[in-house]
Design a protein around this motif. Structure first.
Motif: not given
Length: 347
Positions: A320-331
């Motif tokens: 459900i997360l956007s690409p930007a949110s997935r990138a922040v989650l990884e960080l």
């Protein structure tokens, strides 16, 4: 469903959708016939969702978010990673996890816009449920377990790998007394452990007489002091009240409730008040000479620092997360002061 859930009014929903009110009524009727239950209760001023309606509203909002994310992902592929990520967090991660992650975002994804909201776990999960936040750093709450949020607990790494215990200091006694029965002036120090993710400390302004005196306070001493504390329902307020109740004592009479840290620090600076803060937050203020730890008896410190439910990364699911949110989650997962697995299993 999303429009009706937001407006609770057929006319307003129709205006927002750019269709007629009879068309909205017809669509709602078809939906209710399709699922076989009443989705809204009609009344003179509008409509109110039933428990079935609330369920469909929640899924409808998620579907709209997923569609928006699909378009965002297409644009991200075309233009490089960009977008807006909304993070909610409890207090302690603001001392290290959030600043570290923001630095990494600026270095690797400079076009990302990030909004950070600080609140209690319950309010953050409510905002996540309603689609106002993408990722929250909070504790699980029983009231939200039915929503099946994805939860990744984060455990603070230990501050001391091999604790160094100070030598005991004994009071002066007559030469005839045996030192064998002497009591140490300072109780054994208390060191945070990996399963104690958020030790809570009694704090005051840096030059407070209780800090400079160096005396370890008893619970009876704390009862007579003036306090500024977070609202009822917060973890630290519960720890504070529980400490007195477990010992059969009433609560202090002089308590001011304040959640804004600027208000808290100003009250401490201009008064002789005490407060409770997570160890990481107090350490940040102590570094700049604004606040210090008030020494309390080792037993009380253990009560304040008993094993707490760890906070963690919570979201609705990576799909459900956007690409930007997935990138922040990884960080966020790469934070240097945290582990995703406990180093010591709870007993």
């Amino acid at each position: 469903m999303a429009a009706l859930g937001e407006t609770c009014n057929l006319n307003h929903a129709a205006e927002g959708l750019g269709i007629s009110q009879p068309a909205v009524s017809k669509l709602l009727k078809e939906l209710e016939e399709g699922v076989g239950v009443s989705l809204f209760e009609r009344h003179a001023r509008g409509v109110t969702p039933t428990v079935y309606g609330e369920t469909l509203i929640r899924y409808s909002v998620d579907l709209l978010i997923t569609m928006d994310n699909a378009f965002d992902e297409v644009n991200a592929i075309r233009q490089g990673l960009s977008g807006h990520v909304r993070i909610g967090t409890v207090l302690t991660p603001c001392a290290d996890l959030i600043p570290e992650t923001i630095d990494r975002i600026r270095a690797s994804h400079p076009d990302l816009e990030v909004t950070i909201r600080t609140d209690s776990s319950e309010d953050l999960l409510s905002a996540l449920r309603d689609g106002a936040l993408d990722i929250v750093i909070a504790r699980q709450q029983q009231a939200y377990t039915h929503l099946n949020f994805h939860y990744e607990p984060m455990y603070r790494k230990p501050l001391f790998h091999q604790p160094q215990y100070p030598k005991p200091v004994y009071p002066e006694r007559p030469a005839s007394d045996s030192l064998f029965f002497a009591d140490a002036v300072y109780p054994d120090p208390v060191y945070p452990e990996p399963m104690f993710p958020e030790p809570v400390l009694v704090c005051a302004r840096h030059a407070h007489p209780l800090i400079t005196a160096g005396k370890r306070l008893t619970l009876a001493d704390l009862l007579t002091k003036e306090w500024v504390l977070p609202p009822s329902g917060s973890v630290m307020r519960a720890e504070f009240e529980g400490m007195f109740r477990r010992n059969g004592m009433c609560l202090p009479n002089h308590i001011i409730t304040a959640e804004n840290l600027l208000i808290v620090t100003n009250l401490l600076e201009k008064n002789s008040m005490l407060t409770l803060l997570p160890e990481a937050v107090m350490g940040h203020y102590n570094k700049y000479g604004m606040m210090g730890q008030v020494p309390v008896e080792a037993r009380l410190q253990r009560e304040l620092g008993h094993s707490l439910e760890p906070y963690g990364l919570i979201h609705k699911g990576e799909n459900i997360l956007s690409p930007a949110s997935r990138a922040v989650l990884e960080l966020l997962r790469k934070a240097k002061n945290y582990n995703h697995q406990p180093l010591i299993q709870p007993v």
